[in-house]
Design a protein around this motif. Structure first.
Motif, PDB file in Angstrom:
ATOM      1  N   SER A  32      71.554 -17.013 -31.718  1.00  0.00           N
ATOM      2  CA  SER A  32      70.947 -18.027 -32.569  1.00  0.00           C
ATOM      3  C   SER A  32      69.730 -17.384 -33.228  1.00  0.00           C
ATOM      4  CB  SER A  32      70.531 -19.226 -31.708  1.00  0.00           C
ATOM      5  OG  SER A  32      69.949 -20.223 -32.504  1.00  0.00           O
ATOM      6  N   HIS A  33      69.636 -17.489 -34.545  1.00  0.00           N
ATOM      7  CA  HIS A  33      68.573 -16.788 -35.262  1.00  0.00           C
ATOM      8  C   HIS A  33      67.607 -17.758 -35.946  1.00  0.00           C
ATOM      9  CE1 HIS A  33      70.753 -13.044 -34.717  1.00  0.00           C
ATOM     10  NE2 HIS A  33      71.841 -13.669 -35.143  1.00  0.00           N
TER      11      HIS A  33
ATOM     12  N   CYS B  24      64.965 -16.740 -38.757  1.00  0.00           N
ATOM     13  CA  CYS B  24      64.592 -15.531 -39.510  1.00  0.00           C
ATOM     14  C   CYS B  24      63.821 -15.837 -40.789  1.00  0.00           C
ATOM     15  CB  CYS B  24      65.844 -14.777 -39.950  1.00  0.00           C
ATOM     16  SG  CYS B  24      66.948 -14.297 -38.646  1.00  0.00           S
TER      17      CYS B  24
ATOM     18  N   ASP C  31      63.096 -11.812 -37.108  1.00  0.00           N
ATOM     19  CA  ASP C  31      63.720 -12.881 -36.324  1.00  0.00           C
ATOM     20  C   ASP C  31      62.872 -13.142 -35.087  1.00  0.00           C
ATOM     21  OD1 ASP C  31      65.372 -14.449 -34.634  1.00  0.00           O
ATOM     22  OD2 ASP C  31      67.190 -13.511 -35.398  1.00  0.00           O
TER      23      ASP C  31
ATOM     24  N   GLN D 217      63.871 -15.376 -32.740  1.00  0.00           N
ATOM     25  CA  GLN D 217      64.669 -16.066 -31.740  1.00  0.00           C
ATOM     26  C   GLN D 217      65.848 -15.271 -31.200  1.00  0.00           C
ATOM     27  OE1 GLN D 217      65.502 -20.119 -32.811  1.00  0.00           O
ATOM     28  NE2 GLN D 217      67.453 -20.094 -31.788  1.00  0.00           N
ATOM     29  N   GLY D 218      66.607 -14.603 -32.045  1.00  0.00           N
ATOM     30  CA  GLY D 218      67.909 -14.107 -31.622  1.00  0.00           C
ATOM     31  C   GLY D 218      68.074 -12.621 -31.402  1.00  0.00           C
ATOM     32  N   PHE D 219      66.999 -11.862 -31.310  1.00  0.00           N
ATOM     33  CA  PHE D 219      67.161 -10.409 -31.234  1.00  0.00           C
ATOM     34  C   PHE D 219      66.930  -9.805 -29.847  1.00  0.00           C
ATOM     35  CE2 PHE D 219      66.430  -9.303 -36.001  1.00  0.00           C
ATOM     36  CZ  PHE D 219      67.753  -9.608 -36.256  1.00  0.00           C
TER      37      PHE D 219
ATOM     38  N   TYR E 284      70.335  -8.540 -29.080  1.00  0.00           N
ATOM     39  CA  TYR E 284      71.118  -8.169 -30.262  1.00  0.00           C
ATOM     40  C   TYR E 284      71.302  -6.659 -30.329  1.00  0.00           C
ATOM     41  CZ  TYR E 284      72.696  -8.657 -35.112  1.00  0.00           C
ATOM     42  OH  TYR E 284      73.427  -8.658 -36.272  1.00  0.00           O
TER      43      TYR E 284
END
Length: 120
Positions: free
Chosen positions: A62-63, A65, A110, A112-114, A117
């Motif tokens: 979930s990103h 960005c 980003d 939230q989502g890294f 990742y």
């Protein structure tokens, strides 16, 4: 509450390269979680350059960005699609593919989502 925190994405704590040299992710730990700056080179596509690392059919991160430069197309598993470019803020839930549009690298930050990742 934590005190003042200063980190620089110009001196990342971790760098994760993408497949085929099509970009990289630079990460810092902000105390409350990872913040990352990703550079996606022209020709980059999630299904080609991250899927082999993630092992899922679509991106399950979930990103949240902010796009600094370049353009990216997002295609959700449910059929929704949109393009994002400089100055755009994007919320992107799990279940999507993405690719760079044009011949300029897409650079985004980003919050939230890294964390996991492109993690091998």
């Amino acid at each position: 509450m934590a005190g003042l925190v200063r980190k620089s994405l110009d001196s990342p704590e971790e760098v994760r390269p993408f497949e085929d040299g099509k970009g990289k992710l630079e990460l810092v730990d902000a105390g409350a979680g990872a913040v990352g700056r990703a550079t996606f080179e022209p020709g980059w596509r999630w299904t080609q350059h991250i899927k082999p690392i993630a092992g899922t059919d679509s991106c399950q991160a979930s990103h949240a960005c902010y796009v600094i430069s370049g353009r990216m197309h997002i295609a959700m598993d449910d059929g929704q699609e949109d393009d994002f470019g400089p100055g755009d803020y994007m919320i992107c839930p799990p279940g999507h593919d993405a690719w760079v549009i044009g011949d300029e690298p897409c650079v985004l930050v980003d919050w939230q989502g890294f964390a996991d990742y492109a993690k091998r």
